[in-house]
Design an enzyme around this catalytic site. Structure first.
Site, PDB file in Angstrom:
ATOM      1  N   LEU A 117     -48.237  22.881 -29.267  1.00 44.53           N
ATOM      2  CA  LEU A 117     -48.272  24.265 -29.753  1.00 44.53           C
ATOM      3  C   LEU A 117     -49.711  24.795 -29.781  1.00 44.53           C
ATOM      4  O   LEU A 117     -49.984  25.885 -29.290  1.00 44.53           O
ATOM      5  CB  LEU A 117     -47.650  24.321 -31.161  1.00 44.53           C
ATOM      6  CG  LEU A 117     -47.627  25.671 -31.866  1.00 44.53           C
ATOM      7  CD1 LEU A 117     -46.733  26.666 -31.135  1.00 44.53           C
ATOM      8  CD2 LEU A 117     -47.117  25.512 -33.323  1.00 44.53           C
ATOM      9  N   GLY A 121     -57.650  28.844 -28.686  1.00 47.32           N
ATOM     10  CA  GLY A 121     -57.755  30.134 -29.365  1.00 47.32           C
ATOM     11  C   GLY A 121     -56.625  30.421 -30.341  1.00 47.32           C
ATOM     12  O   GLY A 121     -56.508  31.547 -30.839  1.00 47.32           O
ATOM     13  N   TRP A 149     -55.702  19.469 -29.141  1.00 44.42           N
ATOM     14  CA  TRP A 149     -55.369  18.707 -30.358  1.00 44.42           C
ATOM     15  C   TRP A 149     -53.917  18.224 -30.294  1.00 44.42           C
ATOM     16  O   TRP A 149     -53.229  18.274 -31.321  1.00 44.42           O
ATOM     17  CB  TRP A 149     -55.562  19.491 -31.649  1.00 44.42           C
ATOM     18  CG  TRP A 149     -56.688  20.475 -31.722  1.00 44.42           C
ATOM     19  CD1 TRP A 149     -56.572  21.804 -31.983  1.00 44.42           C
ATOM     20  CD2 TRP A 149     -58.094  20.224 -31.593  1.00 44.42           C
ATOM     21  NE1 TRP A 149     -57.810  22.403 -31.999  1.00 44.42           N
ATOM     22  CE2 TRP A 149     -58.763  21.451 -31.763  1.00 44.42           C
ATOM     23  CE3 TRP A 149     -58.847  19.086 -31.329  1.00 44.42           C
ATOM     24  CZ2 TRP A 149     -60.138  21.569 -31.697  1.00 44.42           C
ATOM     25  CZ3 TRP A 149     -60.221  19.208 -31.252  1.00 44.42           C
ATOM     26  CH2 TRP A 149     -60.841  20.433 -31.440  1.00 44.42           C
ATOM     27  N   GLN A 269     -62.762   1.356 -69.691  1.00 45.16           N
ATOM     28  CA  GLN A 269     -61.799   2.459 -69.859  1.00 45.16           C
ATOM     29  C   GLN A 269     -61.999   3.547 -68.795  1.00 45.16           C
ATOM     30  O   GLN A 269     -61.034   4.161 -68.329  1.00 45.16           O
ATOM     31  CB  GLN A 269     -61.939   3.063 -71.256  1.00 45.16           C
ATOM     32  CG  GLN A 269     -60.758   3.943 -71.606  1.00 45.16           C
ATOM     33  CD  GLN A 269     -60.906   4.551 -72.989  1.00 45.16           C
ATOM     34  OE1 GLN A 269     -61.866   5.260 -73.264  1.00 45.16           O
ATOM     35  NE2 GLN A 269     -59.962   4.263 -73.854  1.00 45.16           N
ATOM     36  N   GLY A 330     -65.951   0.094 -54.365  1.00 41.71           N
ATOM     37  CA  GLY A 330     -67.351  -0.106 -54.021  1.00 41.71           C
ATOM     38  C   GLY A 330     -67.550  -0.289 -52.528  1.00 41.71           C
ATOM     39  O   GLY A 330     -66.706   0.108 -51.714  1.00 41.71           O
ATOM     40  N   GLU A 354     -50.200  20.945 -39.056  1.00 40.18           N
ATOM     41  CA  GLU A 354     -48.904  21.492 -39.513  1.00 40.18           C
ATOM     42  C   GLU A 354     -49.100  22.483 -40.666  1.00 40.18           C
ATOM     43  O   GLU A 354     -48.330  22.504 -41.629  1.00 40.18           O
ATOM     44  CB  GLU A 354     -47.924  20.365 -39.866  1.00 40.18           C
ATOM     45  CG  GLU A 354     -47.550  19.564 -38.613  1.00 40.18           C
ATOM     46  CD  GLU A 354     -46.430  18.585 -38.806  1.00 40.18           C
ATOM     47  OE1 GLU A 354     -45.481  18.894 -39.545  1.00 40.18           O
ATOM     48  OE2 GLU A 354     -46.513  17.506 -38.205  1.00 40.18           O
TER      49      GLU A 354
HETATM   50  C1  LIG Z   1     -55.174  14.804 -36.094  1.00 43.77           C
HETATM   51  C2  LIG Z   1     -54.582  16.084 -35.605  1.00 43.77           C
HETATM   52  C3  LIG Z   1     -53.401  16.056 -34.893  1.00 43.77           C
HETATM   53  C4  LIG Z   1     -52.852  17.247 -34.391  1.00 43.77           C
HETATM   54  N1  LIG Z   1     -51.700  17.177 -33.640  1.00 43.77           N
HETATM   55  C5  LIG Z   1     -51.184  18.325 -33.113  1.00 43.77           C
HETATM   56  C6  LIG Z   1     -50.015  18.261 -32.287  1.00 43.77           C
HETATM   57  O1  LIG Z   1     -49.440  17.195 -32.042  1.00 43.77           O
HETATM   58  N2  LIG Z   1     -49.557  19.425 -31.743  1.00 43.77           N
HETATM   59  C7  LIG Z   1     -50.169  20.630 -31.974  1.00 43.77           C
HETATM   60  O2  LIG Z   1     -49.683  21.631 -31.452  1.00 43.77           O
HETATM   61  N3  LIG Z   1     -51.267  20.712 -32.766  1.00 43.77           N
HETATM   62  C8  LIG Z   1     -51.798  19.590 -33.331  1.00 43.77           C
HETATM   63  N4  LIG Z   1     -52.930  19.643 -34.116  1.00 43.77           N
HETATM   64  C9  LIG Z   1     -53.605  20.929 -34.290  1.00 43.77           C
HETATM   65  C10 LIG Z   1     -53.357  21.538 -35.646  1.00 43.77           C
HETATM   66  O3  LIG Z   1     -52.059  21.994 -35.743  1.00 43.77           O
HETATM   67  C11 LIG Z   1     -54.424  22.626 -35.841  1.00 43.77           C
HETATM   68  O4  LIG Z   1     -55.662  21.978 -36.000  1.00 43.77           O
HETATM   69  C12 LIG Z   1     -54.112  23.498 -37.057  1.00 43.77           C
HETATM   70  O5  LIG Z   1     -53.020  24.339 -36.793  1.00 43.77           O
HETATM   71  C13 LIG Z   1     -55.316  24.351 -37.465  1.00 43.77           C
HETATM   72  O6  LIG Z   1     -55.796  25.048 -36.362  1.00 43.77           O
HETATM   73  P1  LIG Z   1     -57.369  24.996 -36.014  1.00 43.77           P
HETATM   74  O7  LIG Z   1     -57.807  23.578 -36.037  1.00 43.77           O
HETATM   75  O8  LIG Z   1     -57.571  25.776 -34.772  1.00 43.77           O
HETATM   76  O9  LIG Z   1     -58.076  25.691 -37.221  1.00 43.77           O
HETATM   77  P2  LIG Z   1     -58.217  27.280 -37.484  1.00 43.77           P
HETATM   78  O10 LIG Z   1     -56.917  27.959 -37.276  1.00 43.77           O
HETATM   79  O11 LIG Z   1     -59.406  27.762 -36.738  1.00 43.77           O
HETATM   80  O12 LIG Z   1     -58.534  27.269 -39.033  1.00 43.77           O
HETATM   81  C14 LIG Z   1     -59.735  26.690 -39.536  1.00 43.77           C
HETATM   82  C15 LIG Z   1     -59.695  26.789 -41.029  1.00 43.77           C
HETATM   83  O13 LIG Z   1     -59.703  28.143 -41.428  1.00 43.77           O
HETATM   84  C16 LIG Z   1     -58.973  28.298 -42.622  1.00 43.77           C
HETATM   85  N5  LIG Z   1     -57.827  29.181 -42.408  1.00 43.77           N
HETATM   86  C17 LIG Z   1     -57.098  29.333 -41.271  1.00 43.77           C
HETATM   87  N6  LIG Z   1     -56.095  30.207 -41.456  1.00 43.77           N
HETATM   88  C18 LIG Z   1     -56.167  30.610 -42.726  1.00 43.77           C
HETATM   89  C19 LIG Z   1     -55.392  31.491 -43.531  1.00 43.77           C
HETATM   90  N7  LIG Z   1     -54.326  32.144 -43.039  1.00 43.77           N
HETATM   91  N8  LIG Z   1     -55.782  31.676 -44.816  1.00 43.77           N
HETATM   92  C20 LIG Z   1     -56.835  31.027 -45.333  1.00 43.77           C
HETATM   93  N9  LIG Z   1     -57.600  30.171 -44.620  1.00 43.77           N
HETATM   94  C21 LIG Z   1     -57.268  29.957 -43.340  1.00 43.77           C
HETATM   95  C22 LIG Z   1     -58.495  26.880 -43.022  1.00 43.77           C
HETATM   96  O14 LIG Z   1     -59.447  26.279 -43.856  1.00 43.77           O
HETATM   97  C23 LIG Z   1     -58.461  26.160 -41.694  1.00 43.77           C
HETATM   98  O15 LIG Z   1     -58.546  24.759 -41.814  1.00 43.77           O
HETATM   99  C24 LIG Z   1     -53.495  18.480 -34.642  1.00 43.77           C
HETATM  100  C25 LIG Z   1     -54.665  18.502 -35.398  1.00 43.77           C
HETATM  101  C26 LIG Z   1     -55.216  17.339 -35.867  1.00 43.77           C
HETATM  102  C27 LIG Z   1     -56.492  17.391 -36.671  1.00 43.77           C
END
Ligand SMILES: Cc1cc2nc3c(=O)[nH]c(=O)nc-3n(C[C@H](O)[C@H](O)[C@H](O)COP(=O)(O)OP(=O)(O)OC[C@H]3O[C@@H](n4cnc5c(N)ncnc54)[C@H](O)[C@@H]3O)c2cc1C
Length: 375
Positions: A117, A121, A149, A269, A330, A354
């Site tokens: 997904l 961008g 990703w 504690q 530690g 997710e």
């Molecule tokens: C280990 C790993 C496995 C993954 N596996 C998959 C996969 O199998 N398939 C797949 O399709 N994707 C996968 N992903 C991608 C993942 O779904 C995206 O990283 C996620 O949707 C966030 O998108 P981005 O990294 O582009 O961050 P961005 O969308 O750029 O967001 C960056 C940050 O901005 C902030 N932010 C974003 N939107 C909002 C909002 N509406 N309100 C407030 N703050 C916000 C949050 O702090 C967020 O972390 C994976 C990611 C990782 C790290």
């Protein structure tokens, strides 16, 4: 079963899974190559009948499986979850031909699935995805663009790919396609991430797909993605609870053993209260995950709010619990190969994927105000 306790049969299944994870899966996980799909591990999950369960159980059972596996072997947990995430769209929205071709192989672990997904961008704002599906004859499209990703990429055998069939239509112009990895024009590369499983980017250079590859209906693919994520969201919380419990168990054992200041760490504690706090928060997260999954299974109207709360609380709690466990162990916790060094790396990503924690808070707030508007 109530939201507050598991019945005897459920507890027995969890115990059995933990025994299998420790005895049969952990040794295979240890032989895996970092950053590559561990096919022997996936095959063993299939041979044990765990992968086929992905397509027969409800959300609560899925959570119990993920929590139990995560307590003993996070690699096995992740391999299982990714088969589910990648193939659930085929199970729930595929044609009989698509299901017959792929689900037996996903279930026996000979085919590895992935869910594609995210794009460079379009992460949190998934409806902004731009991987293009251009018409190619009356019955086909060509896919052009990038995904990134993507867990299990580029090793997977089948990808559920979300592509833009109608430009400018937002979530309503997205179609889900089942794309076998050997389609011409599809290539991938590995990403070196903190998360210790295979993950990569995919490049689509005019990849041909036809109506037979569509999952669900054209332009209705965003629903396919959201259906899948709605089912899996509480279970990400269950993965987190399993990791938190593993960190807590290790901390109880360690602090009861470790000599310090003429006694043991547990006699301080300040230490004992931290262990108590870890336990309280882990249990609270677990109950919220079970309640959200039960709500999903019962088709309750407040599933979005509950699922968001469960994923948010459980992943944030696991981060706190694992970090505290590292502190109370530690220096030894930071040695490569220590359980907590491993969990410290594993626990970070679920707060981002997710739906990041901030996105979950957004869902919760939206649901709260919706209730007010409905009055
Ligand atoms: C280990 C790993 C496995 C993954 N596996 C998959 C996969 O199998 N398939 C797949 O399709 N994707 C996968 N992903 C991608 C993942 O779904 C995206 O990283 C996620 O949707 C966030 O998108 P981005 O990294 O582009 O961050 P961005 O969308 O750029 O967001 C960056 C940050 O901005 C902030 N932010 C974003 N939107 C909002 C909002 N509406 N309100 C407030 N703050 C916000 C949050 O702090 C967020 O972390 C994976 C990611 C990782 C790290």
């Amino acid at each position: 079963m109530t939201a507050f306790s598991l019945d005897e049969a459920q507890l027995a299944r969890c115990a059995e899974l933990r025994t299998l994870a420790a005895g049969r899966l952990r040794p295979l996980a240890g032989k895996g190559e970092p950053g590559r799909v561990n096919r022997a591990l996936v095959a063993e999950l299939g041979a044990l009948g765990l992968l086929s369960r992905l397509f027969t159980v409800g959300a609560l059972e899925l959570c119990l499986m993920r929590e139990s596996l995560a307590r003993e072997c996070t690699e096995a947990e992740t391999a299982l979850a990714l088969q589910g995430l990648g193939a659930h769209p085929v199970h729930a929205h595929g044609t009989p031909e698509q299901r017959d071709r792929w689900l037996p192989r996903v279930s026996d672990g000979t085919a590895v699935a992935a869910f594609a997904l995210s794009e460079p961008g379009a992460g949190s704002d998934a409806a902004a995805l731009s991987l293009g599906a251009e018409r190619d004859g009356p019955d086909g499209w060509r896919l052009t663009g990038e995904k990134c990703w993507i867990s299990n990429a580029p090793d997977a055998d089948l990808y559920t790919v979300f592509a833009r069939t109608t430009p400018g239509a937002g979530a309503r112009g997205v179609t889900a396609f089942l794309v076998p990895a050997d389609r011409p024009g599809l290539t991938g590369s590995r990403l070196d991430m903190l998360a210790p499983h295979a993950i990569g980017s995919l490049s689509f250079d005019g990849v041909p797909v036809t109506a037979a590859d569509v999952l669900g209906e054209p332009d209705a693919g965003f629903r396919v993605a959201m259906d899948t994520l709605n089912l899996f969201r509480p279970s990400v919380g269950a993965f987190a609870v399993g990791m938190a419990q593993a960190a807590l168990d290790a901390t109880v054992a360690h602090t009861a053993r470790r000599g310090a200041f003429g006694g043991r760490l547990q006699d301080l504690q300040a230490v004992a209260h931290q262990v108590a706090e870890m336990s309280v928060r882990t249990e609270a997260a677990r109950l919220m995950v079970y309640a959200a999954a039960t709500a999903y299974d019962e088709g309750a109207p407040d599933v979005p709010r509950r699922s968001a709360m469960a994923k948010l609380l459980a992943t944030e709690t696991a981060q706190y619990v694992v970090d505290t466990a590292v502190q109370l162990h530690g220096a030894r916790a930071l040695c490569r190969g220590h359980l907590l060094e491993h969990l410290y790396r594993e626990v970070r990503a679920p707060r981002i994927y997710e739906g990041a924690s901030e996105v979950q808070r957004g869902i919760i707030a939206k649901e709260l105000y919706k209730t007010l508007e409905a009055r």
